[in-house]
Design an enzyme around this catalytic site. Sequence first.
Site, PDB file in Angstrom:
ATOM      1  N   ASP A 101       0.867  -1.085   0.067  1.00  0.00           N
ATOM      2  CA  ASP A 101       0.136  -0.011   0.124  1.00  0.00           C
ATOM      3  C   ASP A 101       0.661   1.282   0.039  1.00  0.00           C
ATOM      4  O   ASP A 101       2.086   1.110   0.553  1.00  0.00           O
ATOM      5  CB  ASP A 101      -0.989  -0.025   1.053  1.00  0.00           C
ATOM      6  CG  ASP A 101      -1.854  -1.199   1.528  1.00  0.00           C
ATOM      7  OD1 ASP A 101      -2.073  -1.913   0.600  1.00  0.00           O
ATOM      8  OD2 ASP A 101      -1.890  -1.524   2.584  1.00  0.00           O
TER       9      ASP A 101
HETATM   10  N1  URA Z   1      -1.066  -6.036   3.912  1.00  0.00           N
HETATM   11  C1  URA Z   1      -1.634  -4.781   3.974  1.00  0.00           C
HETATM   12  O1  URA Z   1      -2.640  -4.238   4.460  1.00  0.00           O
HETATM   13  N2  URA Z   1      -0.781  -3.725   3.092  1.00  0.00           N
HETATM   14  C2  URA Z   1       0.367  -3.913   2.589  1.00  0.00           C
HETATM   15  O2  URA Z   1       0.546  -3.257   1.848  1.00  0.00           O
HETATM   16  C3  URA Z   1       0.574  -5.251   2.553  1.00  0.00           C
HETATM   17  C4  URA Z   1      -0.151  -6.326   3.185  1.00  0.00           C
END
Ligand code: URA
Length: 233
Positions: A101
Site C-alpha cells: 500500500d
Molecule cells: N497488508 C496490508 O494491509 N498492506 C500491505 O501493503 C501489505 C499487506
Amino acid sequence: MRINKYLADAGVGSRRFCDKLIEEGRIKVNGKVCTLGIEVESGDTVTFDGQQVSLKNKFSYYIMNKPKGYVTTVKDDKGRKTVMDLLPPNVGRLYPVGRLDYDTEGLLILTNDGDLTNRLTHPRNETPKTYLVKIEGKITESNLAKLRNGVYLDGVKTNKATVKVVEEDYKFTKLHVTITEGRNRQVRRMFETVESQVVFLKRIKIGDLTLRGLDRGAVRKLTQEEIHYLKNI
Ligand code: URA
C-alpha cells in the site's frame, strides 16, 4: 577469467563465497563439477546448482526498501510518486512483484522475470511474507488466536498466520505477522476484524529474504544466490 571472478561478476556473491560454492561441488563448468582456480572462457557453460550463470543475464532483479508515500505501480493516475522513481536510471522495464500500500513500507522485489513474479504471487505457492505491525493499545490472547487461525475478509477465511508479539508498551504493541497470501490490504484488514488499528506496517521478509541493511528508499540488485533462493522458495 578465474571461475570465482566469473561467478562474482555474474552476481552470485563475493569471491570468497563463490570459492565455498566451488568447494561444495555446486558449480559445474560444461557439465563437470569444477575445482578452485580454474579458468573459464567465453562459450563455457557455468551452472550453480544446475541453473545457468551468465555474465549477460537476460533478466534483472532488484530489492527495494520502499518508503511510505509511494505507490507500487508503474504509473499513477493521481500523479503520486511511484516506486519506479526510486530505481537507478537505465534499469529498463521492471515491474513490482505484488503490491505494498501507499502507506506501507518495506521489502519489495522488482523484476522483468514474469515466471518469478508468477511464482511469488500465485496463491497456490503460499509464499510466506512477514510484516512488522504496530497497533494502538494491547491485543488479547483470544484476538491473537483469531488472527492465527484465520479471519473472514469478504466472506473468505484467511490462511493460518504466524502472529507474535515482539514489543509492548503502555501505548502500542508491535508484532511480527507472517501470511501466505497477498489479498488487498490484508494485514490492515485482518487487524480491523479484531478492532485493532494498524498505525505502522512494514514488510520485513519474503521467505527468508530480508532487507539486511538496506536503508529506507534504497535499492540494490539481488545476488545470484538470492535469485536462486526465490526461484526455489
Ligand atoms: N497488508 C496490508 O494491509 N498492506 C500491505 O501493503 C501489505 C499487506
